[in-house]
Design a protein around this motif. Structure first.
Motif, mmCIF file in Angstrom:
data_model
loop_
_atom_site.group_PDB
_atom_site.id
_atom_site.type_symbol
_atom_site.label_atom_id
_atom_site.label_comp_id
_atom_site.label_asym_id
_atom_site.label_seq_id
_atom_site.Cartn_x
_atom_site.Cartn_y
_atom_site.Cartn_z
ATOM 1 N N LEU A 677 10.474 -0.030 0.984
ATOM 2 C CA LEU A 677 11.162 0.187 -0.294
ATOM 3 C C LEU A 677 10.158 0.476 -1.406
ATOM 4 O O LEU A 677 10.379 1.379 -2.246
ATOM 5 N N ALA A 678 9.037 -0.281 -1.412
ATOM 6 C CA ALA A 678 8.023 -0.064 -2.437
ATOM 7 C C ALA A 678 7.392 1.312 -2.292
ATOM 8 O O ALA A 678 7.108 1.996 -3.297
ATOM 9 N N ALA A 679 7.167 1.747 -1.039
ATOM 10 C CA ALA A 679 6.569 3.068 -0.812
ATOM 11 C C ALA A 679 7.492 4.176 -1.273
ATOM 12 O O ALA A 679 7.062 5.172 -1.886
ATOM 13 N N ILE A 680 8.812 4.047 -0.998
ATOM 14 C CA ILE A 680 9.775 5.061 -1.450
ATOM 15 C C ILE A 680 9.811 5.112 -2.965
ATOM 16 O O ILE A 680 9.831 6.194 -3.587
ATOM 17 N N SER A 681 9.832 3.937 -3.574
ATOM 18 C CA SER A 681 9.823 3.888 -5.043
ATOM 19 C C SER A 681 8.572 4.546 -5.593
ATOM 20 O O SER A 681 8.615 5.279 -6.593
ATOM 21 N N PHE A 682 7.422 4.244 -4.962
ATOM 22 C CA PHE A 682 6.160 4.844 -5.405
ATOM 23 C C PHE A 682 6.212 6.376 -5.298
ATOM 24 O O PHE A 682 5.788 7.092 -6.217
ATOM 25 N N ILE A 683 6.743 6.899 -4.210
ATOM 26 C CA ILE A 683 6.808 8.363 -4.004
ATOM 27 C C ILE A 683 7.712 9.011 -5.041
ATOM 28 O O ILE A 683 7.353 10.037 -5.672
ATOM 29 N N PHE A 684 8.909 8.461 -5.253
ATOM 30 C CA PHE A 684 9.831 9.015 -6.244
ATOM 31 C C PHE A 684 9.212 8.979 -7.630
ATOM 32 O O PHE A 684 9.284 9.961 -8.397
ATOM 33 N N ALA A 685 8.603 7.823 -7.952
ATOM 34 C CA ALA A 685 8.026 7.706 -9.304
ATOM 35 C C ALA A 685 6.859 8.664 -9.483
ATOM 36 O O ALA A 685 6.656 9.232 -10.564
ATOM 37 N N PHE A 686 6.073 8.842 -8.418
ATOM 38 C CA PHE A 686 4.936 9.751 -8.506
ATOM 39 C C PHE A 686 5.392 11.189 -8.714
ATOM 40 O O PHE A 686 4.788 11.959 -9.466
#
Length: 774
Positions: A677-686
């Motif tokens: 979940l944190a990785a997906i959030s990081f990708i979207f935010a990036f």
């Protein structure tokens, strides 16, 4: 014997109206004479005729003797055929205890078997385990030494050497014996031999100047006057051994000192004794050193009455027949021990009838010693334990330092006064006689191949084991709740280890968690007070409030890991951590999706306008949390966590921890899902970090998820390498750090603007910023 008979006849209560008499026969130490004398006594007259008895007024009650075991065996074989009671005062051969061969034999001296077992017990009592054995090559020595050897081996002691005194050899094998003694490291030597045989060995010891050995004596030489002179003082001082029990005979000393041939005018025996004591002859002058007896000699000045060991046994023999006759005399018709309750008549009893009463005698001697026979005809084995000490005259004296009583209760058969024993070293310290030095506590004995078990090496106990005594054969494992001390000499209690509120680290983490949980609440209050300002409204007010509440709970869930791991806490703490963090990261993901959709939906003709509502964010968040909930339900239903005592990881403590079940598979699945979940959030935010929107959170979310992931990636190796309470502390630290990463990266910049840069939190600044971005 004469004293005992006179004393019994003078006692009106023992055998009233009965007079005891004695007939003496001297076998001169010859086997043939012993057989001849036996038939002479059975015949009852001057001629020895087998199976024939001369008619005389006197009646033969029994026979006392012989003194030698070999002659007693010959006599007992004959007397046993007629069932005549025979009581010996000095025959010690164990063969005579065989009731099938010798059914009518008894003795008032213990069998050598008792002495041998007692000597072995005496040796083991002092802790001597490396022993030399020396014995004559006759039955007395060989049987005794074999029993001693067997008993020593059973007790765990070892025999350094066994040497025989060759009685028929001119030098008695003394040179070879002394060579063995000199070369052996054994300091204690048990000697089963007569004094005149052992003397040859002592002479050779003096010749070769060998000393420093401690001798354990059998009763045949333990009170020898010949060996007690000054010549053997250096070798035999400190000797300890068994001696015949020295019983008390009241009035016997006075009887001896008043003895005089004039009292027995018709007794040649009395005159013979007088001549033997004073080395004189009656009415003749001889030039070979012998003088004429004058009759004026006194026993009191020439005879020292100090040892009644052998006389006591003879005295007891006579009283054995007296008490047997008394029991026969007191028999009541109809209640007798024979056929139809018959009794034997004192004037015409048969030998087997008196034998019955001899078997069952039980009386008390003058010194309170109880006299009786066991089923083998042996008396209670009572020995005095004597110690050879220097007397005032310079000669060696035998001092009684203890007693051995085979009929005493277990554990009290051997009683010693250790303070009265003087060893050959000149002090009270028991001499040392071991093949190898004692192994201290913390060590165990390791046998040396090819050598006796008493010769060993000392080795440290293996890790986790202890030995709390010297010469431990095997080290012992401490119980699960104990651990060995540094010396491995005893087990110490193992303290339970867990992250406690009493522990400085536990208190610090708990205080940080409590303090940290107030920060999101404080930020929420700030947001609430400034909810109408552009910076709060531009970043999804409802999701921000939910995220702040989740972060506060994230800090608080760290408290579930501190304290004693109770079953309920083990079940809930990881689940609570997983669900709260799943909700927290889901909120961040929802905020990221909201930013991306909001920007795309503002373009003309965009299909995302219908997805720009708040419902989409909550739906995505609900799906993410639901997946985590399913993982937790499966975890608790298939392999729930439980408290566990880890006794293997650390030796000094018991780690009280929560076993995550199935080797922690579900824990790592739950943690991996949070990372996803944190990785997906990081990708979207990036991807949306450069979108031209006012107060765009994408950059902050990017940094927060990057910090979040960094913390938990670093946590994995640290968690796996930590032990005990440090493992739990690492997880608490990761929870706090990752939560702070989200708070600092997402909310601290907004609070800074709201509180310290209010001019930036205005519509004018917002419009100006939009123009600059365009």
């Amino acid at each position: 014997m004469k004293f005992a008979v006179e004393e019994i006849n003078a006692n009106p209560d023992l055998l009233p109206n009965i007079t005891l008499g004695i007939k003496l026969f001297d076998n001169c130490g010859a086997m043939r004479r012993a057989v001849e004398g036996t038939f002479w006594m059975l015949s009852g007259g001057s001629k020895s005729i087998p199976n024939y008895q001369w008619q005389e007024k006197t009646h033969l009650a029994g026979i006392i003797g012989d003194s030698g075991s070999t002659r007693s065996i010959l006599m007992a074989q004959i007397l046993g055929l007629y069932r005549y009671p025979q009581v010996s005062f000095f025959s010690t051969s164990p063969i005579l205890s065989n009731r099938n061969q010798f059914p009518s034999f008894f003795r008032t001296i213990p069998s050598d078997e008792f002495q041998s077992r007692g000597l072995a017990q005496l040796v083991t009592h002092f802790g001597w385990s490396w022993i030399g054995l020396l014995a004559t090559d006759n039955d007395y020595g060989q049987f005794g030494i074999q029993v001693i050897k067997q008993e020593l081996l059973i007790s765990g002691a070892c025999v350094a050497f066994v040497e025989n005194i060759l009685s028929e050899h001119p030098n008695k094998n003394a040179p070879q014996i002394v060579k063995t003694i000199r070369e052996s490291t054994a300091r204690v030597i048990v000697v089963v031999s007569a004094a005149f045989h052992f003397m040859s060995v002592l002479e050779e010891l003096l010749k070769q100047n060998v000393s420093g050995k401690l001798w354990v004596a059998s009763e045949s030489w333990s009170t020898s006057a010949v060996l007690s002179n000054k010549r053997f003082q250096q070798i035999l001082v400190g000797t300890i051994g068994f001696a015949m029990h020295s019983g008390k005979i009241l009035g016997f000393s006075e009887y001896l000192t008043s003895f005089h041939p004039s009292k027995y005018p018709d007794g040649d025996f009395a005159k013979f004794i007088w001549e033997e004591i004073f080395l004189c002859k009656r009415f003749v002058n001889i030039n070979n050193g012998t003088t004429q007896c004058t009759g004026g000699e006194t026993l009191e000045s020439s005879l020292t009455i100090a040892d009644f060991r052998l006389p006591f046994n003879v005295y007891t023999c006579v009283y054995t027949f007296a008490w047997a006759l008394k029991s026969l005399l007191q028999c009541k018709p109809g209640a007798g021990p024979f056929h139809h309750g018959e009794c034997a008549k004192i004037s015409s009893f048969r030998p087997w009838q008196l034998l019955h009463y001899v078997k069952n005698i039980n009386f008390q001697a003058d010194d309170k010693t109880q006299i009786f026979f066991n089923d083998k005809g042996d008396p209670p084995a009572i020995y005095d334990i004597v110690n050879w000490q220097l007397g005032a005259t310079g000669n060696l004296e035998q001092i009684i330092v203890g007693i051995y009583n085979s009929s005493a209760p277990s554990g009290t058969t051997l009683i010693l006064d250790s303070t009265s024993i003087k060893w050959n070293t000149g002090d009270l310290q028991v001499p040392y006689s071991k093949c190898s030095p004692s192994c201290p506590s913390g060590f165990q004995k390791v046998t040396i191949p090819g050598k006796p078990s008493c010769c060993y090496e000392c080795a440290h106990c293996p890790q986790g084991k202890i030995s709390n005594q010297t010469d431990a054969v095997e080290c012992q494992q401490c119980s699960w709740d104990m651990w060995p001390n540094q010396e491995q000499g005893r087990c110490l209690p193992r303290a339970p280890e867990f992250l406690s509120y009493k522990d400085p680290m536990g208190v610090s983490l708990a205080a940080i968690a409590l303090f940290s949980s107030t920060i999101p609440v404080y930020i929420l209050m700030v947001f609430f007070c400034h909810r109408t300002t552009p910076i709060v409204r531009a970043n999804n007010w409802s999701l921000s409030c939910l995220l702040l509440l989740c972060l506060s709970f994230c800090f608080l869930c760290a408290l579930a890991f501190i304290g004693y791991p109770q079953p309920v806490m083990c079940l809930l703490r990881q689940v609570a951590f997983g669900m709260v963090f799943a909700l927290c990261i889901s909120c961040v993901l929802a905020k990221t999706i909201t930013v991306a959709i909001a920007f795309k939906a503002t373009k003309p003709g965009s299909m995302l306008q219908k997805w720009s509502g708040i419902k989409v964010s909550y739906s995505a968040m609900g799906i993410c949390v639901l997946i985590q909930l399913c993982i937790c339900v499966l975890w608790l239903s298939h392999s729930p966590p439980f408290p566990e005592y880890d006794t293997q990881t650390l030796s000094r403590v018991i780690i009280v921890t929560c076993n995550e079940g199935l080797s922690g598979v579900f824990f790592w699945i739950m943690l991996g899902y949070l990372g996803l979940l944190a990785a997906i959030s990081f990708i979207f935010a990036f991807l949306v970090r450069h979108l031209p929107d006012s107060f765009n959170e994408a950059k902050f979310i990017t940094f927060s998820m990057l910090a979040f992931l960094s913390v938990w990636v670093s946590f994995v190796p640290a968690y796996l390498s930590a032990h005990g309470k440090n493992t739990v502390a690492m997880e608490v630290f990761a929870i706090l750090c990752s939560s702070w990463a989200v708070v600092i990266c997402i909310f601290v910049p907004k609070c800074f603007i709201i509180l310290f840069r209010p001019n930036m939190n205005s519509r004018e600044h917002l419009m100006k910023r939009d123009k600059e971005q365009k």
